[in-house]
Design an enzyme around this catalytic site. Structure first.
Site, mmCIF file in Angstrom:
data_model
loop_
_atom_site.group_PDB
_atom_site.id
_atom_site.type_symbol
_atom_site.label_atom_id
_atom_site.label_comp_id
_atom_site.label_asym_id
_atom_site.label_seq_id
_atom_site.Cartn_x
_atom_site.Cartn_y
_atom_site.Cartn_z
ATOM 1 N N HIS A 81 69.681 33.045 73.198
ATOM 2 C CA HIS A 81 69.679 31.988 72.157
ATOM 3 C C HIS A 81 70.995 31.578 71.911
ATOM 4 O O HIS A 81 72.198 32.154 72.003
ATOM 5 C CB HIS A 81 69.044 32.787 71.054
ATOM 6 C CG HIS A 81 69.799 33.861 70.398
ATOM 7 N ND1 HIS A 81 70.506 33.759 69.425
ATOM 8 C CD2 HIS A 81 69.781 35.237 70.645
ATOM 9 C CE1 HIS A 81 71.258 34.885 69.019
ATOM 10 N NE2 HIS A 81 70.578 35.929 69.829
ATOM 11 N N ASP A 114 71.675 29.842 68.946
ATOM 12 C CA ASP A 114 71.919 29.832 67.238
ATOM 13 C C ASP A 114 72.783 31.095 67.059
ATOM 14 O O ASP A 114 72.664 32.219 67.732
ATOM 15 C CB ASP A 114 70.642 29.599 66.637
ATOM 16 C CG ASP A 114 69.938 30.967 66.891
ATOM 17 O OD1 ASP A 114 69.830 31.409 67.762
ATOM 18 O OD2 ASP A 114 69.220 31.288 65.778
ATOM 19 N N ASP A 166 76.898 37.357 70.505
ATOM 20 C CA ASP A 166 75.249 37.262 70.131
ATOM 21 C C ASP A 166 74.940 35.842 69.896
ATOM 22 O O ASP A 166 74.889 35.323 68.785
ATOM 23 C CB ASP A 166 74.845 38.076 69.081
ATOM 24 C CG ASP A 166 73.471 38.159 68.397
ATOM 25 O OD1 ASP A 166 72.676 37.966 69.392
ATOM 26 O OD2 ASP A 166 73.204 38.641 67.223
ATOM 27 N N GLU A 168 66.405 32.008 67.022
ATOM 28 C CA GLU A 168 66.193 33.245 67.102
ATOM 29 C C GLU A 168 66.574 34.243 66.047
ATOM 30 O O GLU A 168 65.548 35.010 65.698
ATOM 31 C CB GLU A 168 67.057 33.901 68.820
ATOM 32 C CG GLU A 168 66.452 35.405 68.965
ATOM 33 C CD GLU A 168 67.380 36.447 68.456
ATOM 34 O OE1 GLU A 168 66.850 37.443 68.358
ATOM 35 O OE2 GLU A 168 68.404 35.917 67.508
ATOM 36 N N GLU A 169 67.544 33.893 65.533
ATOM 37 C CA GLU A 169 68.200 34.392 64.326
ATOM 38 C C GLU A 169 67.385 34.496 62.970
ATOM 39 O O GLU A 169 67.309 35.170 62.082
ATOM 40 C CB GLU A 169 69.542 34.141 64.010
ATOM 41 C CG GLU A 169 70.353 34.304 64.871
ATOM 42 C CD GLU A 169 70.880 35.943 65.268
ATOM 43 O OE1 GLU A 169 70.233 36.598 64.462
ATOM 44 O OE2 GLU A 169 71.719 36.129 66.241
ATOM 45 N N ASP A 181 66.203 39.787 78.890
ATOM 46 C CA ASP A 181 66.609 39.259 77.559
ATOM 47 C C ASP A 181 67.936 39.607 77.557
ATOM 48 O O ASP A 181 68.926 40.477 78.385
ATOM 49 C CB ASP A 181 65.697 39.639 76.365
ATOM 50 C CG ASP A 181 65.681 38.887 75.326
ATOM 51 O OD1 ASP A 181 66.759 38.048 75.227
ATOM 52 O OD2 ASP A 181 65.127 39.027 74.374
#
Length: 271
Positions: free
Chosen positions: A114, A116, A146, A180-181, A206
């Protein structure tokens, strides 16, 4: 009955002794040849990604759509070979789905990440969180771990392999979420796309776990966690009711200890 208890105790004792004496078999180290690729280009690409303030929030007014579009617009420049051979679909929820055609479409692989990031209190950072400053071999920035590093790693590897003329045995999909967050709809929309097009992945990778120390008894070295499943999440709201009254003379068994007891039971029995 005493005979049964004796047998059970002996059985447990054998298990404990065998567990204590167990040592893993020595595995031969696999040799590997170093891969030469443009490391600086990969580093520069990660810097460019981190410099995009793709902060997701449950309050859409606090999100900057222009920063998300900026990152997406950079991708063909950062990974030109990927966009020479891969198609890209933009799905609702800021989802990006790229397909790298392989020799067969059966059982494709899906690489996830991801792009974001969570909000950041810039005053608490030693370096500007979106400057991607590199000092002593360390890049400072929100999203470096992340998971813009994963995002960049996947596309940098594909960019390199495509340049070498490599064609995967099965199709490969790069599935990226921009929300995602905040538990956004990007990933579910990608799943729905696969379902509608009859695509059944053979492998999904993932972001994974972390490298931990002193977590598992008897393991004295850093251990890389490999997750093979992911539990979901739940938001629960507890409430209770009681007859009215006055705080000057509370009745026994008020709602407060009832709720406290429920919270204590939940904490004592986690997932």
């Amino acid at each position: 009955m005493s005979i049964v208890i004796g047998i059970l105790a002996a059985f447990i004792a054998v298990i404990l002794v065998r567990a204590i004496r167990f040592t893993p078999k020595n595995q031969p180290l696999r040799s590997s040849e170093p891969i030469e690729f443009d490391r600086q280009a990969a580093i520069n690409a990660l810097q460019k990604l981190v410099q995009c303030k793709t902060v997701s929030s449950n309050d859409p007014a606090k999100e900057d759509d222009a920063e998300f579009e900026k990152l997406i617009g950079l991708l063909p420049t950062l990974y030109p070979r990927v966009f020479e051979v891969c198609s890209m679909d933009r799905l609702p929820g800021r989802a990006l789905l790229l397909r790298w055609p392989g020799k067969t479409a059966q059982e494709p692989s899906v690489m996830m990440a991801h792009y974001d990031v969570v909000p950041v209190d810039e005053a608490g950072w030693e370096k500007p969180p979106f400057a991607a400053i590199i000092e002593d071999g360390v890049m400072w920035g929100r999203g470096t771990l992340d998971t813009k590093a994963t995002f960049n790693g996947v596309l940098s590897a594909a960019n390199y392999l495509i340049g070498q003329g490599f064609v995967p045995q099965q199709d490969m999909y790069f599935a990226f979420s921009g929300g995602e967050e905040v538990n956004g709809s990007g990933a579910p929309n990608i799943v729905e796309y696969f379902s509608q097009h009859g695509i059944t992945p053979g492998l999904v990778v993932d972001e994974g776990g972390a490298v931990v120390e002193n977590v598992f008894p008897g393991v004295k070295v850093p251990c890389g966690l490999i997750g093979i499943a992911e539990k979901g999440m739940i938001n629960a709201e507890f409430y209770t009711e009681s007859a009215g009254g006055h705080a000057s003379a509370p009745k026994p068994h008020s709602p407060i200890p009832t709720l406290a007891d429920a919270c204590k039971k939940l904490e004592s029995h986690p997932f």
